[in-house]
Write a protein that holds these residues in place. Structure first.
Motif, PDB file in Angstrom:
ATOM      1  N   ASP B  12       0.833  -1.205   0.000  1.00  0.00           N
ATOM      2  CA  ASP B  12       0.000   0.000   0.000  1.00  0.00           C
ATOM      3  C   ASP B  12       0.859   1.243   0.000  1.00  0.00           C
ATOM      4  OD1 ASP B  12      -2.336  -1.321  -0.102  1.00  0.00           O
ATOM      5  OD2 ASP B  12      -2.666  -1.340   2.059  1.00  0.00           O
ATOM      6  N   ALA B  13       2.093   1.093   0.511  1.00  0.00           N
ATOM      7  CA  ALA B  13       3.005   2.236   0.601  1.00  0.00           C
ATOM      8  C   ALA B  13       3.204   2.880  -0.761  1.00  0.00           C
ATOM      9  CB  ALA B  13       4.343   1.776   1.158  1.00  0.00           C
ATOM     10  N   PHE B  14       3.285   2.077  -1.783  1.00  0.00           N
ATOM     11  CA  PHE B  14       3.542   2.608  -3.119  1.00  0.00           C
ATOM     12  C   PHE B  14       2.428   3.567  -3.531  1.00  0.00           C
ATOM     13  CE2 PHE B  14       4.186   2.750  -7.644  1.00  0.00           C
ATOM     14  CZ  PHE B  14       5.557   2.639  -7.779  1.00  0.00           C
ATOM     15  N   GLN B  15       1.191   3.116  -3.338  1.00  0.00           N
ATOM     16  CA  GLN B  15       0.027   3.925  -3.701  1.00  0.00           C
ATOM     17  C   GLN B  15      -0.036   5.205  -2.864  1.00  0.00           C
ATOM     18  OE1 GLN B  15      -2.369   3.144  -6.023  1.00  0.00           O
ATOM     19  NE2 GLN B  15      -3.280   5.148  -5.637  1.00  0.00           N
ATOM     20  N   GLU B  20       0.501  11.080  -2.355  1.00  0.00           N
ATOM     21  CA  GLU B  20       0.851  12.211  -1.489  1.00  0.00           C
ATOM     22  C   GLU B  20       2.070  12.992  -1.951  1.00  0.00           C
ATOM     23  OE1 GLU B  20       1.248  10.574   2.400  1.00  0.00           O
ATOM     24  OE2 GLU B  20      -0.907  10.224   2.614  1.00  0.00           O
ATOM     25  N   ARG B  21       2.995  12.325  -2.626  1.00  0.00           N
ATOM     26  CA  ARG B  21       4.281  12.962  -2.862  1.00  0.00           C
ATOM     27  C   ARG B  21       4.592  13.290  -4.324  1.00  0.00           C
ATOM     28  NH1 ARG B  21       5.458  15.090   1.662  1.00  0.00           N
ATOM     29  NH2 ARG B  21       7.702  14.899   1.445  1.00  0.00           N
ATOM     30  N   SER B  22       3.747  12.849  -5.240  1.00  0.00           N
ATOM     31  CA  SER B  22       4.110  13.048  -6.652  1.00  0.00           C
ATOM     32  C   SER B  22       4.233  14.536  -6.997  1.00  0.00           C
ATOM     33  CB  SER B  22       3.128  12.343  -7.584  1.00  0.00           C
ATOM     34  OG  SER B  22       1.824  12.790  -7.348  1.00  0.00           O
ATOM     35  N   ARG B  53      11.245  -2.102  -8.656  1.00  0.00           N
ATOM     36  CA  ARG B  53      11.948  -2.524  -7.435  1.00  0.00           C
ATOM     37  C   ARG B  53      11.066  -2.406  -6.200  1.00  0.00           C
ATOM     38  NH1 ARG B  53      17.567   0.254  -6.720  1.00  0.00           N
ATOM     39  NH2 ARG B  53      17.248  -0.878  -4.788  1.00  0.00           N
ATOM     40  N   ARG B  54       9.745  -2.445  -6.407  1.00  0.00           N
ATOM     41  CA  ARG B  54       8.816  -2.146  -5.311  1.00  0.00           C
ATOM     42  C   ARG B  54       8.968  -3.085  -4.124  1.00  0.00           C
ATOM     43  NH1 ARG B  54       6.851  -4.548  -9.410  1.00  0.00           N
ATOM     44  NH2 ARG B  54       5.371  -6.258  -9.341  1.00  0.00           N
ATOM     45  N   ASP B  55       9.413  -4.311  -4.379  1.00  0.00           N
ATOM     46  CA  ASP B  55       9.543  -5.266  -3.264  1.00  0.00           C
ATOM     47  C   ASP B  55      10.731  -4.947  -2.358  1.00  0.00           C
ATOM     48  OD1 ASP B  55       7.341  -6.589  -4.150  1.00  0.00           O
ATOM     49  OD2 ASP B  55       8.484  -7.989  -5.397  1.00  0.00           O
ATOM     50  N   ASP B  56      11.647  -4.099  -2.852  1.00  0.00           N
ATOM     51  CA  ASP B  56      12.839  -3.777  -2.055  1.00  0.00           C
ATOM     52  C   ASP B  56      12.568  -2.749  -0.963  1.00  0.00           C
ATOM     53  OD1 ASP B  56      14.100  -5.383  -3.807  1.00  0.00           O
ATOM     54  OD2 ASP B  56      15.161  -3.802  -4.899  1.00  0.00           O
ATOM     55  N   PHE B  57      11.413  -2.078  -1.050  1.00  0.00           N
ATOM     56  CA  PHE B  57      11.184  -0.968  -0.132  1.00  0.00           C
ATOM     57  C   PHE B  57      10.320  -1.373   1.048  1.00  0.00           C
ATOM     58  CE2 PHE B  57      12.036   0.936  -4.234  1.00  0.00           C
ATOM     59  CZ  PHE B  57      13.094   1.758  -3.890  1.00  0.00           C
ATOM     60  N   ARG B  58      10.739  -0.936   2.189  1.00  0.00           N
ATOM     61  CA  ARG B  58       9.956  -1.160   3.402  1.00  0.00           C
ATOM     62  C   ARG B  58       9.598   0.219   3.967  1.00  0.00           C
ATOM     63  NH1 ARG B  58       9.406  -4.899   1.311  1.00  0.00           N
ATOM     64  NH2 ARG B  58      10.206  -6.997   1.578  1.00  0.00           N
ATOM     65  N   GLY B  59       8.362   0.578   3.848  1.00  0.00           N
ATOM     66  CA  GLY B  59       7.924   1.854   4.421  1.00  0.00           C
ATOM     67  C   GLY B  59       7.879   2.962   3.395  1.00  0.00           C
ATOM     68  N   GLU B  60       6.991   3.906   3.674  1.00  0.00           N
ATOM     69  CA  GLU B  60       6.747   4.985   2.715  1.00  0.00           C
ATOM     70  C   GLU B  60       7.903   5.969   2.626  1.00  0.00           C
ATOM     71  OE1 GLU B  60       3.048   6.586   4.019  1.00  0.00           O
ATOM     72  OE2 GLU B  60       2.077   4.631   3.899  1.00  0.00           O
ATOM     73  N   ALA B  61       8.564   6.212   3.771  1.00  0.00           N
ATOM     74  CA  ALA B  61       9.630   7.224   3.792  1.00  0.00           C
ATOM     75  C   ALA B  61      10.766   6.824   2.862  1.00  0.00           C
ATOM     76  CB  ALA B  61      10.147   7.412   5.210  1.00  0.00           C
ATOM     77  N   ALA B  62      11.149   5.550   2.928  1.00  0.00           N
ATOM     78  CA  ALA B  62      12.255   5.074   2.087  1.00  0.00           C
ATOM     79  C   ALA B  62      11.885   5.200   0.614  1.00  0.00           C
ATOM     80  CB  ALA B  62      12.576   3.627   2.424  1.00  0.00           C
ATOM     81  N   LEU B  63      10.665   4.837   0.298  1.00  0.00           N
ATOM     82  CA  LEU B  63      10.205   4.892  -1.083  1.00  0.00           C
ATOM     83  C   LEU B  63      10.164   6.337  -1.587  1.00  0.00           C
ATOM     84  CD1 LEU B  63       9.118   3.206  -3.428  1.00  0.00           C
ATOM     85  CD2 LEU B  63       6.837   3.427  -2.458  1.00  0.00           C
ATOM     86  N   ASP B  64       9.629   7.221  -0.767  1.00  0.00           N
ATOM     87  CA  ASP B  64       9.536   8.648  -1.124  1.00  0.00           C
ATOM     88  C   ASP B  64      10.926   9.226  -1.391  1.00  0.00           C
ATOM     89  OD1 ASP B  64       8.787  11.324  -1.386  1.00  0.00           O
ATOM     90  OD2 ASP B  64       8.874  11.654   0.775  1.00  0.00           O
ATOM     91  N   TRP B  66      13.661   7.678  -2.064  1.00  0.00           N
ATOM     92  CA  TRP B  66      14.313   7.030  -3.198  1.00  0.00           C
ATOM     93  C   TRP B  66      13.778   7.592  -4.510  1.00  0.00           C
ATOM     94  CZ3 TRP B  66      13.539   3.763  -7.395  1.00  0.00           C
ATOM     95  CH2 TRP B  66      14.672   3.084  -7.852  1.00  0.00           C
ATOM     96  N   ILE B  67      12.460   7.684  -4.624  1.00  0.00           N
ATOM     97  CA  ILE B  67      11.874   8.188  -5.878  1.00  0.00           C
ATOM     98  C   ILE B  67      12.296   9.640  -6.101  1.00  0.00           C
ATOM     99  CG2 ILE B  67       9.725   8.720  -7.109  1.00  0.00           C
ATOM    100  CD1 ILE B  67       8.433   6.336  -5.799  1.00  0.00           C
ATOM    101  N   HIS B  68      12.270  10.436  -5.031  1.00  0.00           N
ATOM    102  CA  HIS B  68      12.661  11.850  -5.125  1.00  0.00           C
ATOM    103  C   HIS B  68      14.083  11.959  -5.700  1.00  0.00           C
ATOM    104  CE1 HIS B  68      12.019  16.047  -3.548  1.00  0.00           C
ATOM    105  NE2 HIS B  68      13.283  16.080  -3.879  1.00  0.00           N
ATOM    106  N   ARG B  69      14.976  11.167  -5.150  1.00  0.00           N
ATOM    107  CA  ARG B  69      16.371  11.207  -5.574  1.00  0.00           C
ATOM    108  C   ARG B  69      16.525  10.732  -7.030  1.00  0.00           C
ATOM    109  NH1 ARG B  69      21.811  11.830  -3.694  1.00  0.00           N
ATOM    110  NH2 ARG B  69      20.716  12.812  -1.981  1.00  0.00           N
ATOM    111  N   ILE B  70      15.865   9.638  -7.344  1.00  0.00           N
ATOM    112  CA  ILE B  70      15.971   9.088  -8.701  1.00  0.00           C
ATOM    113  C   ILE B  70      15.371  10.064  -9.716  1.00  0.00           C
ATOM    114  CG2 ILE B  70      15.177   7.211 -10.233  1.00  0.00           C
ATOM    115  CD1 ILE B  70      17.359   6.383  -8.303  1.00  0.00           C
ATOM    116  N   ALA B  71      14.268  10.703  -9.333  1.00  0.00           N
ATOM    117  CA  ALA B  71      13.613  11.652 -10.249  1.00  0.00           C
ATOM    118  C   ALA B  71      14.547  12.834 -10.526  1.00  0.00           C
ATOM    119  CB  ALA B  71      12.293  12.129  -9.655  1.00  0.00           C
ATOM    120  N   LEU B  72      15.207  13.330  -9.486  1.00  0.00           N
ATOM    121  CA  LEU B  72      16.131  14.462  -9.690  1.00  0.00           C
ATOM    122  C   LEU B  72      17.311  14.057 -10.571  1.00  0.00           C
ATOM    123  CD1 LEU B  72      16.173  16.200  -6.203  1.00  0.00           C
ATOM    124  CD2 LEU B  72      15.470  17.208  -8.364  1.00  0.00           C
TER     125      LEU B  72
END
Lengths: 105, 178
Positions: B12-15, B20-22, B53-64, B66-72
Protein backbone atom coordinates in the motif's frame (compact mmCIF):
# COMPACT_ATOMS: atom_id res chain seq x y z
CA UNK A 1 38.73 37.99 7.15
CA UNK A 2 36.14 35.31 6.52
CA UNK A 3 34.54 35.38 3.09
CA UNK A 4 30.92 34.77 2.22
CA UNK A 5 32.00 31.63 0.38
CA UNK A 6 33.46 30.24 3.58
CA UNK A 7 30.38 31.29 5.56
CA UNK A 8 28.23 29.52 3.03
CA UNK A 9 30.14 26.25 3.34
CA UNK A 10 30.07 26.60 7.12
CA UNK A 11 26.29 27.02 7.00
CA UNK A 12 25.92 23.93 4.79
CA UNK A 13 28.34 21.97 7.03
CA UNK A 14 29.97 20.72 3.87
CA UNK A 15 33.18 21.32 1.95
CA UNK A 16 35.30 22.56 4.89
CA UNK A 17 37.80 20.55 6.88
CA UNK A 18 37.58 20.33 10.67
CA UNK A 19 40.18 23.06 11.26
CA UNK A 20 38.40 25.51 8.94
CA UNK A 21 35.06 24.74 10.58
CA UNK A 22 36.54 25.34 14.02
CA UNK A 23 38.14 28.64 12.92
CA UNK A 24 34.88 29.97 11.46
CA UNK A 25 32.83 28.69 14.40
CA UNK A 26 35.14 30.51 16.83
CA UNK A 27 35.00 33.70 14.76
CA UNK A 28 31.20 33.56 14.66
CA UNK A 29 30.95 33.29 18.43
CA UNK A 30 33.40 36.17 18.92
CA UNK A 31 32.15 38.57 16.26
CA UNK A 32 28.43 39.46 16.33
CA UNK A 33 28.74 41.34 13.02
CA UNK A 34 29.99 38.14 11.35
CA UNK A 35 27.05 36.21 12.78
CA UNK A 36 24.75 38.90 11.39
CA UNK A 37 26.41 38.60 8.00
CA UNK A 38 25.78 34.87 8.01
CA UNK A 39 22.16 35.42 9.04
CA UNK A 40 21.64 37.94 6.24
CA UNK A 41 23.27 35.61 3.72
CA UNK A 42 21.02 32.71 4.69
CA UNK A 43 17.92 34.91 4.60
CA UNK A 44 18.88 36.04 1.11
CA UNK A 45 19.35 32.46 -0.06
CA UNK A 46 16.06 31.35 1.48
CA UNK A 47 14.28 34.22 -0.27
CA UNK A 48 15.85 33.30 -3.58
CA UNK A 49 15.05 29.62 -3.17
CA UNK A 50 11.40 30.19 -2.23
CA UNK A 51 9.36 29.20 -5.24
CA UNK A 52 5.65 28.54 -5.35
CA UNK A 53 4.66 24.91 -5.87
CA UNK A 54 2.62 24.25 -8.97
CA UNK A 55 -0.01 21.51 -9.17
CA UNK A 56 0.76 18.51 -11.33
CA UNK A 57 -1.22 18.90 -14.57
CA UNK A 58 -4.01 16.34 -14.95
CA UNK A 59 -2.64 15.08 -18.28
CA UNK A 60 0.73 14.43 -16.62
CA UNK A 61 -0.88 12.37 -13.87
CA UNK A 62 -2.78 10.43 -16.53
CA UNK A 63 0.48 9.81 -18.38
CA UNK A 64 2.14 8.44 -15.24
CA UNK A 65 -0.88 6.26 -14.57
CA UNK A 66 -0.82 4.85 -18.10
CA UNK A 67 2.93 4.13 -17.87
CA UNK A 68 2.53 2.33 -14.56
CA UNK A 69 -0.42 0.35 -15.86
CA UNK A 70 1.63 -0.73 -18.85
CA UNK A 71 4.46 -1.77 -16.54
CA UNK A 72 2.06 -3.75 -14.37
CA UNK A 73 0.48 -5.45 -17.38
CA UNK A 74 3.91 -6.37 -18.72
CA UNK A 75 4.86 -7.81 -15.34
CA UNK A 76 1.60 -9.75 -15.32
CA UNK A 77 2.21 -11.13 -18.81
CA UNK A 78 5.75 -12.13 -17.92
CA UNK A 79 4.45 -13.87 -14.80
CA UNK A 80 1.83 -15.75 -16.81
CA UNK A 81 4.42 -16.71 -19.43
CA UNK A 82 6.74 -18.03 -16.72
CA UNK A 83 3.91 -20.06 -15.20
CA UNK A 84 2.89 -21.52 -18.53
CA UNK A 85 6.48 -22.34 -19.54
CA UNK A 86 7.02 -24.05 -16.17
CA UNK A 87 3.78 -25.95 -16.74
CA UNK A 88 4.84 -27.08 -20.19
CA UNK A 89 8.25 -28.21 -18.95
CA UNK A 90 6.45 -30.24 -16.28
CA UNK A 91 4.39 -31.80 -19.04
CA UNK A 92 7.56 -32.58 -21.02
CA UNK A 93 9.18 -34.16 -17.95
CA UNK A 94 6.07 -36.24 -17.32
CA UNK A 95 6.03 -37.35 -20.94
CA UNK A 96 9.74 -38.24 -20.82
CA UNK A 97 9.23 -40.25 -17.61
CA UNK A 98 6.30 -42.11 -19.15
CA UNK A 99 8.38 -42.91 -22.23
CA UNK A 100 11.27 -44.17 -20.10
CA UNK A 101 9.02 -46.45 -18.05
CA UNK A 102 7.30 -47.85 -21.15
CA UNK A 103 10.72 -48.66 -22.70
CA UNK A 104 11.97 -50.38 -19.55
CA UNK A 105 8.96 -52.66 -19.50
CA UNK B 1 -5.08 9.30 -8.64
CA UNK B 2 -3.97 5.93 -9.87
CA UNK B 3 -6.93 4.07 -8.42
CA UNK B 4 -6.28 1.22 -10.81
CA UNK B 5 -2.98 0.60 -9.10
CA UNK B 6 -4.78 -0.37 -5.94
CA UNK B 7 -5.81 -3.68 -7.42
CA UNK B 8 -2.31 -4.92 -8.13
CA UNK B 9 0.24 -2.87 -6.19
CA UNK B 10 1.29 -5.18 -3.45
CA UNK B 11 2.55 -2.68 -0.86
CA UNK B 12 0.00 0.00 0.00
CA UNK B 13 3.01 2.24 0.60
CA UNK B 14 3.54 2.61 -3.12
CA UNK B 15 0.03 3.92 -3.70
CA UNK B 16 0.09 6.20 -0.66
CA UNK B 17 3.43 7.72 -1.49
CA UNK B 18 2.41 8.21 -5.07
CA UNK B 19 -0.76 10.05 -4.13
CA UNK B 20 0.85 12.21 -1.49
CA UNK B 21 4.28 12.96 -2.86
CA UNK B 22 4.11 13.05 -6.65
CA UNK B 23 3.51 16.81 -6.57
CA UNK B 24 6.68 17.31 -4.57
CA UNK B 25 8.74 15.18 -6.97
CA UNK B 26 7.30 17.00 -9.95
CA UNK B 27 8.05 20.43 -8.49
CA UNK B 28 11.59 19.44 -7.56
CA UNK B 29 12.21 18.27 -11.13
CA UNK B 30 10.52 21.35 -12.53
CA UNK B 31 12.85 23.62 -10.56
CA UNK B 32 15.85 21.76 -11.96
CA UNK B 33 14.70 21.41 -15.57
CA UNK B 34 12.47 24.51 -15.84
CA UNK B 35 10.58 22.45 -18.38
CA UNK B 36 7.23 20.81 -17.59
CA UNK B 37 7.70 17.98 -20.08
CA UNK B 38 11.18 17.10 -18.86
CA UNK B 39 9.97 17.21 -15.25
CA UNK B 40 7.09 14.87 -16.09
CA UNK B 41 9.46 12.53 -17.95
CA UNK B 42 11.87 12.48 -15.01
CA UNK B 43 9.15 11.58 -12.50
CA UNK B 44 7.78 8.91 -14.83
CA UNK B 45 11.24 7.37 -15.17
CA UNK B 46 11.61 7.32 -11.39
CA UNK B 47 8.14 5.81 -10.91
CA UNK B 48 8.87 2.99 -13.32
CA UNK B 49 12.20 2.26 -11.66
CA UNK B 50 10.50 2.27 -8.27
CA UNK B 51 7.72 0.02 -9.58
CA UNK B 52 10.27 -2.49 -10.83
CA UNK B 53 11.95 -2.52 -7.43
CA UNK B 54 8.82 -2.15 -5.31
CA UNK B 55 9.54 -5.27 -3.26
CA UNK B 56 12.84 -3.78 -2.05
CA UNK B 57 11.18 -0.97 -0.13
CA UNK B 58 9.96 -1.16 3.40
CA UNK B 59 7.92 1.85 4.42
CA UNK B 60 6.75 4.98 2.71
CA UNK B 61 9.63 7.22 3.79
CA UNK B 62 12.25 5.07 2.09
CA UNK B 63 10.21 4.89 -1.08
CA UNK B 64 9.54 8.65 -1.12
CA UNK B 65 13.19 9.52 -0.58
CA UNK B 66 14.31 7.03 -3.20
CA UNK B 67 11.87 8.19 -5.88
CA UNK B 68 12.66 11.85 -5.12
CA UNK B 69 16.37 11.21 -5.57
CA UNK B 70 15.97 9.09 -8.70
CA UNK B 71 13.61 11.65 -10.25
CA UNK B 72 16.13 14.46 -9.69
CA UNK B 73 18.95 12.39 -11.17
CA UNK B 74 16.71 11.54 -14.12
CA UNK B 75 15.94 15.25 -14.54
CA UNK B 76 19.65 16.12 -14.60
CA UNK B 77 20.29 13.31 -17.05
CA UNK B 78 17.47 14.47 -19.33
CA UNK B 79 18.85 18.02 -19.41
CA UNK B 80 22.31 16.67 -20.19
CA UNK B 81 20.96 14.45 -22.98
CA UNK B 82 18.93 17.28 -24.45
CA UNK B 83 21.94 19.58 -24.31
CA UNK B 84 24.17 16.99 -26.00
CA UNK B 85 21.55 16.39 -28.68
CA UNK B 86 21.20 20.11 -29.31
CA UNK B 87 24.97 20.49 -29.53
CA UNK B 88 25.22 17.53 -31.91
CA UNK B 89 22.62 19.10 -34.14
CA UNK B 90 24.39 22.44 -33.99
CA UNK B 91 27.74 20.82 -34.76
CA UNK B 92 26.53 20.44 -38.32
CA UNK B 93 26.91 24.16 -38.63
CA UNK B 94 29.36 25.53 -36.10
CA UNK B 95 28.45 29.07 -37.01
CA UNK B 96 25.02 28.34 -35.53
CA UNK B 97 26.77 27.41 -32.26
CA UNK B 98 28.60 30.69 -32.15
CA UNK B 99 25.40 32.56 -32.89
CA UNK B 100 23.61 30.69 -30.09
CA UNK B 101 26.41 31.50 -27.67
CA UNK B 102 26.18 35.17 -28.53
CA UNK B 103 22.40 35.12 -28.23
CA UNK B 104 22.58 33.43 -24.81
CA UNK B 105 25.02 36.02 -23.54
CA UNK B 106 22.68 38.81 -24.59
CA UNK B 107 19.89 37.48 -22.35
CA UNK B 108 19.79 39.54 -19.18
CA UNK B 109 20.54 37.54 -16.00
CA UNK B 110 17.67 37.00 -13.56
CA UNK B 111 17.20 34.55 -10.64
CA UNK B 112 19.55 31.72 -9.67
CA UNK B 113 20.86 30.85 -13.11
CA UNK B 114 17.84 32.29 -14.79
CA UNK B 115 17.00 35.27 -16.87
CA UNK B 116 13.63 37.00 -16.70
CA UNK B 117 10.77 34.70 -17.56
CA UNK B 118 12.74 31.62 -16.60
CA UNK B 119 15.23 31.74 -19.48
CA UNK B 120 18.80 30.65 -18.91
CA UNK B 121 21.17 33.61 -18.84
CA UNK B 122 24.10 31.45 -19.99
CA UNK B 123 24.63 27.70 -19.78
CA UNK B 124 27.05 28.31 -16.88
CA UNK B 125 24.45 30.35 -15.02
CA UNK B 126 21.90 27.61 -15.54
CA UNK B 127 24.19 24.95 -14.06
CA UNK B 128 25.15 27.24 -11.18
CA UNK B 129 21.47 27.72 -10.47
CA UNK B 130 20.93 23.96 -10.46
CA UNK B 131 23.86 23.44 -8.09
CA UNK B 132 22.36 26.05 -5.76
CA UNK B 133 18.95 24.35 -5.82
CA UNK B 134 20.41 20.90 -5.23
CA UNK B 135 22.41 22.23 -2.30
CA UNK B 136 20.06 24.72 -0.70
CA UNK B 137 16.66 23.11 -1.29
CA UNK B 138 17.41 19.46 -1.77
CA UNK B 139 20.24 19.38 0.77
CA UNK B 140 22.51 17.20 -1.35
CA UNK B 141 26.13 16.93 -0.30
CA UNK B 142 28.72 18.56 -2.56
CA UNK B 143 30.13 15.17 -3.53
CA UNK B 144 26.65 13.89 -4.40
CA UNK B 145 26.08 16.91 -6.63
CA UNK B 146 29.48 16.42 -8.25
CA UNK B 147 28.71 12.78 -8.94
CA UNK B 148 25.32 13.55 -10.42
CA UNK B 149 26.64 16.37 -12.59
CA UNK B 150 29.68 14.26 -13.54
CA UNK B 151 32.18 16.83 -12.31
CA UNK B 152 34.41 17.39 -9.28
CA UNK B 153 33.73 18.99 -5.91
CA UNK B 154 35.75 22.12 -6.67
CA UNK B 155 33.68 22.82 -9.77
CA UNK B 156 30.53 22.34 -7.71
CA UNK B 157 31.81 24.73 -5.04
CA UNK B 158 32.69 27.33 -7.65
CA UNK B 159 29.28 26.98 -9.31
CA UNK B 160 27.62 27.40 -5.92
CA UNK B 161 29.64 30.53 -5.11
CA UNK B 162 28.88 31.93 -8.57
CA UNK B 163 25.14 31.35 -8.08
CA UNK B 164 25.19 33.03 -4.67
CA UNK B 165 27.17 36.02 -5.94
CA UNK B 166 24.70 36.35 -8.79
CA UNK B 167 21.78 36.13 -6.41
CA UNK B 168 23.22 38.94 -4.36
CA UNK B 169 23.51 41.19 -7.39
CA UNK B 170 20.09 40.29 -8.70
CA UNK B 171 18.32 40.75 -5.38
CA UNK B 172 19.78 44.24 -5.19
CA UNK B 173 18.40 44.94 -8.66
CA UNK B 174 14.99 43.49 -7.81
CA UNK B 175 14.76 45.54 -4.65
CA UNK B 176 15.89 48.71 -6.40
CA UNK B 177 19.06 48.89 -4.29
CA UNK B 178 22.22 50.37 -5.74
Amino acid sequence: MISDDELLLYYYRDGLDAAERARIGAALSEQPELAQRLQALVARLDAAAAMPEVPVPAHTQQRWQAALERAANNADDACRARRSSTGSSHRWLAAAAALRSSRSR
Amino acid sequence: MLTLLKSWVQPDAFQTVLNERSGRWYNACLRITRDADLAADAVQEALLKAWNRRDDFRGEAALDTWIHRIALNAAIDLIRRRKTRAEDELDVDSSCCRALGRARKRIRPGGPGQGPGGRDATPDDAWSGRVFLLKHIEGWRLDEIAESLQTNINSVKNALFRAVRKLRVDLHVWRGES
